[in-house]
Design an enzyme around this catalytic site. Structure first.
Site, PDB file in Angstrom:
ATOM      1  N   LYS A 160     -27.240 -28.144   2.876  1.00 44.59           N
ATOM      2  CA  LYS A 160     -28.441 -27.613   3.528  1.00 44.59           C
ATOM      3  C   LYS A 160     -28.298 -26.122   3.843  1.00 44.59           C
ATOM      4  CE  LYS A 160     -28.300 -30.457   7.097  1.00 44.59           C
ATOM      5  NZ  LYS A 160     -27.079 -31.236   6.837  1.00 44.59           N
ATOM      6  N   ARG A 177     -33.325 -34.290  13.267  1.00 47.49           N
ATOM      7  CA  ARG A 177     -32.198 -35.163  12.968  1.00 47.49           C
ATOM      8  C   ARG A 177     -32.414 -36.575  13.470  1.00 47.49           C
ATOM      9  NH1 ARG A 177     -27.998 -31.091  12.059  1.00 47.49           N
ATOM     10  NH2 ARG A 177     -26.026 -32.117  11.642  1.00 47.49           N
ATOM     11  N   ARG A 184     -14.078 -27.028   3.417  1.00 44.95           N
ATOM     12  CA  ARG A 184     -15.003 -26.013   3.928  1.00 44.95           C
ATOM     13  C   ARG A 184     -14.308 -25.078   4.911  1.00 44.95           C
ATOM     14  NH1 ARG A 184     -20.791 -27.550   6.403  1.00 44.95           N
ATOM     15  NH2 ARG A 184     -19.687 -28.320   8.233  1.00 44.95           N
ATOM     16  N   ARG A 242     -14.040 -25.488  10.939  1.00 41.30           N
ATOM     17  CA  ARG A 242     -14.781 -25.906  12.131  1.00 41.30           C
ATOM     18  C   ARG A 242     -14.054 -27.057  12.805  1.00 41.30           C
ATOM     19  NH1 ARG A 242     -20.956 -26.595  10.406  1.00 41.30           N
ATOM     20  NH2 ARG A 242     -20.607 -28.554  11.487  1.00 41.30           N
ATOM     21  N   ARG A 301     -19.774 -38.161  12.155  1.00 39.74           N
ATOM     22  CA  ARG A 301     -20.997 -37.438  11.792  1.00 39.74           C
ATOM     23  C   ARG A 301     -21.747 -38.186  10.693  1.00 39.74           C
ATOM     24  NH1 ARG A 301     -18.222 -32.097  10.446  1.00 39.74           N
ATOM     25  NH2 ARG A 301     -20.236 -31.339   9.695  1.00 39.74           N
TER      26      ARG A 301
HETATM   27  P1  ADP Z   1     -23.564 -30.588   9.748  1.00 38.24           P
HETATM   28  O1  ADP Z   1     -24.942 -30.674   9.170  1.00 38.24           O
HETATM   29  O2  ADP Z   1     -22.549 -30.176   8.751  1.00 38.24           O
HETATM   30  O3  ADP Z   1     -23.159 -31.789  10.547  1.00 38.24           O
HETATM   31  P2  ADP Z   1     -24.440 -28.642  11.730  1.00 38.24           P
HETATM   32  O4  ADP Z   1     -23.846 -27.295  11.858  1.00 38.24           O
HETATM   33  O5  ADP Z   1     -25.850 -28.766  11.266  1.00 38.24           O
HETATM   34  O6  ADP Z   1     -23.446 -29.409  10.782  1.00 38.24           O
HETATM   35  O7  ADP Z   1     -24.325 -29.416  13.122  1.00 38.24           O
HETATM   36  C1  ADP Z   1     -23.124 -29.474  13.850  1.00 38.24           C
HETATM   37  C2  ADP Z   1     -23.317 -30.351  15.100  1.00 38.24           C
HETATM   38  O8  ADP Z   1     -24.327 -29.769  15.945  1.00 38.24           O
HETATM   39  C3  ADP Z   1     -23.820 -31.758  14.830  1.00 38.24           C
HETATM   40  O9  ADP Z   1     -22.756 -32.658  14.552  1.00 38.24           O
HETATM   41  C4  ADP Z   1     -24.536 -32.088  16.140  1.00 38.24           C
HETATM   42  O10 ADP Z   1     -23.623 -32.473  17.148  1.00 38.24           O
HETATM   43  C5  ADP Z   1     -25.138 -30.776  16.546  1.00 38.24           C
HETATM   44  N1  ADP Z   1     -26.530 -30.627  16.049  1.00 38.24           N
HETATM   45  C6  ADP Z   1     -26.984 -29.787  15.089  1.00 38.24           C
HETATM   46  N2  ADP Z   1     -28.317 -29.912  14.916  1.00 38.24           N
HETATM   47  C7  ADP Z   1     -28.715 -30.876  15.795  1.00 38.24           C
HETATM   48  C8  ADP Z   1     -29.959 -31.481  16.104  1.00 38.24           C
HETATM   49  N3  ADP Z   1     -31.096 -31.156  15.462  1.00 38.24           N
HETATM   50  N4  ADP Z   1     -29.989 -32.429  17.076  1.00 38.24           N
HETATM   51  C9  ADP Z   1     -28.876 -32.795  17.720  1.00 38.24           C
HETATM   52  N5  ADP Z   1     -27.670 -32.269  17.477  1.00 38.24           N
HETATM   53  C10 ADP Z   1     -27.579 -31.324  16.523  1.00 38.24           C
END
Ligand code: ADP
Ligand code: ZN
Length: 221
Positions: free
Chosen positions: A13, A88, A124, A157, A168
């Site tokens: 994404k 999400r 990554r 990360r 996740r």
């Molecule tokens: P990835 O898509 O690789 O899991 P992100 O950087 O998008 O990584 O998200 C990292 C973390 O941030 C997620 O595991 C979650 O805890 C939190 N997060 C990100 N976007 C949201 C969202 N829309 N709602 C709730 N938590 C979120």
């Protein structure tokens, strides 16, 4: 124009959003980036988020929505934007609908297997300063351990560990994947094979976008 990118962690994404930003100038709105920034700056929302992010679950809807609203209010989002990591879950999708939108909305689901996710996230590395994304094998930085864009030292990360990745993925399958059916029912969903090289994925997304953007104008001519 609102472009929504759905897909598992590691589905690409962020990379697609970056491709669309550089091709069309749409800002990339990543709730993960916004949350990490708030955590770094130890803002009140960041302090709430920090404890929730490390475990692989979702940050609470109110916190994420507050950050998102603030970001979308900036002038660069006026013409359109790409959402990476929002919505999400179903309640976030409702909140997004409630925010309203002048132009069209188009949704891409980047489909990848859990095996691909595990391999990609293990390899990554990210830039803690500008959030640029690297892959040790497929997209290594020019100089090992250093961000090409800004020169900061790259990091893994802290949620890219095998246990947290598994959590996740569970969160994704339970909470986020059901959104695919929701947007499919609305009729603006495009499924993309996200398991391929980034350039191929971005090319497909751009082709679909350009057709979608041209479509209504043609019909009105
Ligand atoms: P990835 O898509 O690789 O899991 P992100 O950087 O998008 O990584 O998200 C990292 C973390 O941030 C997620 O595991 C979650 O805890 C939190 N997060 C990100 N976007 C949201 C969202 N829309 N709602 C709730 N938590 C979120
Ligand atoms: Zn950087």
């Amino acid at each position: 124009m609102r472009i929504i990118l759905l897909g598992a962690p590691g589905s690409g994404k962020g990379t697609v959003a970056e491709g669309l930003r550089s091709a069309y100038g749409f800002p990339k709105i990543s709730t993960g980036d916004l949350l990490r920034e708030a955590v770094r700056e130890k803002t009140p929302l960041g302090l709430v988020a920090a404890s929730q992010m490390g475990k692989g679950g979702l940050v609470d809807d109110a916190t994420v929505l507050a950050l998102l609203r603030e970001r979308l209010a900036r002038p660069d989002c006026r013409e359109g934007y790409v959402l990476d990591g929002y919505p999400r879950n179903l309640s976030q999708a409702d909140s997004l609908d409630a925010l309203g939108l002048a132009g069209p909305e188009i949704v891409f689901d980047l489909q990848v297997s859990d095996e691909v996710v595990l391999e990609r996230l293990a390899n990554r590395r990210t830039c803690p300063n500008c959030e640029a994304i690297y892959h040790l094998v497929n997209k290594p930085p020019k100089k090992a351990g250093v961000c090409d864009v800004c020169g900061a030292a790259l990091v893994q990360r802290n949620d890219d560990t095998p246990e947290v990745i598994r959590e996740r993925l569970k969160t994704y399958h339970a909470k986020t994947e059901p959104l695919v059916a929701r947007y499919a029912a609305k009729g603006d969903l495009h499924r993309i094979d996200g398991g391929r090289a980034a350039g191929d994925v971005i090319r497909d997304v751009r082709r679909i976008l350009e057709t979608a953007l041209k479509g209504p104008a043609r019909a009105g001519e």
